[in-house]
Design an enzyme around this catalytic site. Structure first.
Site, mmCIF file in Angstrom:
data_model
loop_
_atom_site.group_PDB
_atom_site.id
_atom_site.type_symbol
_atom_site.label_atom_id
_atom_site.label_comp_id
_atom_site.label_asym_id
_atom_site.label_seq_id
_atom_site.Cartn_x
_atom_site.Cartn_y
_atom_site.Cartn_z
ATOM 1 N N SER A 141 0.858 -1.180 0.000
ATOM 2 C CA SER A 141 0.000 0.000 0.000
ATOM 3 C C SER A 141 0.896 1.232 0.000
ATOM 4 O O SER A 141 2.047 1.180 0.444
ATOM 5 C CB SER A 141 -0.870 0.001 1.268
ATOM 6 N N TYR A 154 -2.498 -0.651 11.095
ATOM 7 C CA TYR A 154 -2.365 -1.102 9.711
ATOM 8 C C TYR A 154 -1.127 -0.486 9.054
ATOM 9 O O TYR A 154 -0.339 -1.189 8.400
ATOM 10 C CB TYR A 154 -3.619 -0.726 8.928
#
Length: 343
Positions: A141, A154
């Site tokens: 990501s 996260y």
């Protein structure tokens, strides 16, 4: 099976990017092993694979359990043959400020989202290294480079995956190994995570716009599996801008995200109720198959211009084009916003 079909393992295959990626590989006639906790989602993913032309193998497993993951890899090779591609994708998270996330919740996110990748990678390496071939794709990501508010657990796990990936790549290059690894850095996506991730936000969580459809990510993951030698792929102009912006002006981004990071991650709707998938699969209690898409289809982009350029102009040309465009857009946005930032 079609000539040239491969054995592909996907973790987190029951929904979102994993689900879309399973369909992408199945469309090539591949044998696709689907690893996830949720049995309803696994059954749906298996049917998707069959409909797309592939052969599925459903394996319920929690990637936080190394023995379970290693046993899944053993089963794949017993039923399908040697694993050609292993894709680490499973994750979980918590939407909340650091002060409202418990130590046990940080631990669980780390065990699934970071250690799950370690477990999958080690299970793959144990089988690929003796054969001196195979590909491991880490689904990453833009948040592997840039932490944002309300997603600390996260973001921290994705940062850890980035460091792990770089270390592993150096080791494989040192050994002259035929095993390859690459990482795909994704933008915000319209996946079901915004319905099932544990949230303590006052409103419904959303991906930070612009929002892409999970098929954009799936095509990028498949491309990375086909051509794994680049150290990583950036998907979407927003991911590129985020990564470059963090390299150029990280302190300014801190202030920008302090100002807009809360509102940009929420919409004016009540947050979903339980189930949350932190401790158990979201489909267990309701028997629901969430599929690949979330609730933002009307805003989801089906194509990434940056990805289109990469396919047609070559990796270096696309990087130069994307980098120049991203730098220009970033500079323009920063000039516009700097005067409005809190002092």
């Amino acid at each position: 099976m079609p000539e040239g079909s491969r054995v592909v393992v996907i973790t987190g295959a029951s929904g979102g990017v994993g689900r879309a990626t399973a369909r992408e590989f199945a469309s090539r006639g591949d044998r696709v092993a689907l690893l996830a906790r949720g049995e309803e989602g696994l059954a749906g993913a298996a049917e998707d694979v069959r409909q797309a032309g592939g052969t599925p193998l459903e394996i319920p497993v929690d990637v936080a359990d190394f023995d379970g993951v290693d046993g899944a890899a053993e089963r794949v090779e017993e039923e399908f043959g040697a694993i050609d591609v292993w894709i680490n994708n499973a994750f979980t998270g918590v939407f909340a400020p650091v002060s409202r996330i418990g130590p046990d919740e940080f631990r669980r996110v780390t065990e699934v989202t970071y250690l799950g990748y370690v477990h999958g990678t080690k299970a793959a390496l144990a089988r690929m290294l003796p054969r001196d071939r195979g590909t491991i794709v880490q689904v990453g990501s833009a948040l592997a480079y840039r932490g944002i508010p309300l997603q600390s657990a996260y973001c921290a796990a994705k940062h850890a995956i980035q460091g792990f990936h770089e270390s592993l790549r150096c080791e494989l290059l040192h050994d002259g190994s035929g095993v390859a690894t690459t990482m795909v850095q994704l933008p915000a996506l319209n996946t079901p995570q915004f319905e099932w991730v544990l949230s303590r936000l006052p409103r419904h969580a959303q991906p930070v716009p612009p929002i892409y459809q999970p098929e954009v990510a799936a095509r990028a993951v498949a491309r990375a599996a086909d051509r794994p030698r680049p150290r990583e792929y950036w998907v979407g102009g927003s991911a590129m801008q985020t990564i470059l912006g963090n390299r150029l002006v990280p302190g300014l981004l801190d202030r920008m995200l302090a100002r807009s990071g809360y509102s940009s991650q929420q919409i004016d709707e009540p947050r979903p109720g339980e189930p949350a998938n932190l401790w158990e699969p979201a489909d267990r209690s309701g028997g629901r198959d969430y599929g690949a898409h979330g609730s933002f289809d009307e805003r989801g982009r089906a194509v990434s211009l940056q990805q289109w350029a990469a396919r047609r102009s070559g990796r270096l040309g696309a990087a130069a084009l994307g980098g120049s465009a991203a730098a220009g857009v970033l500079a323009w946005r920063l000039v516009r916003r700097t005067r409005r930032l809190p002092r």
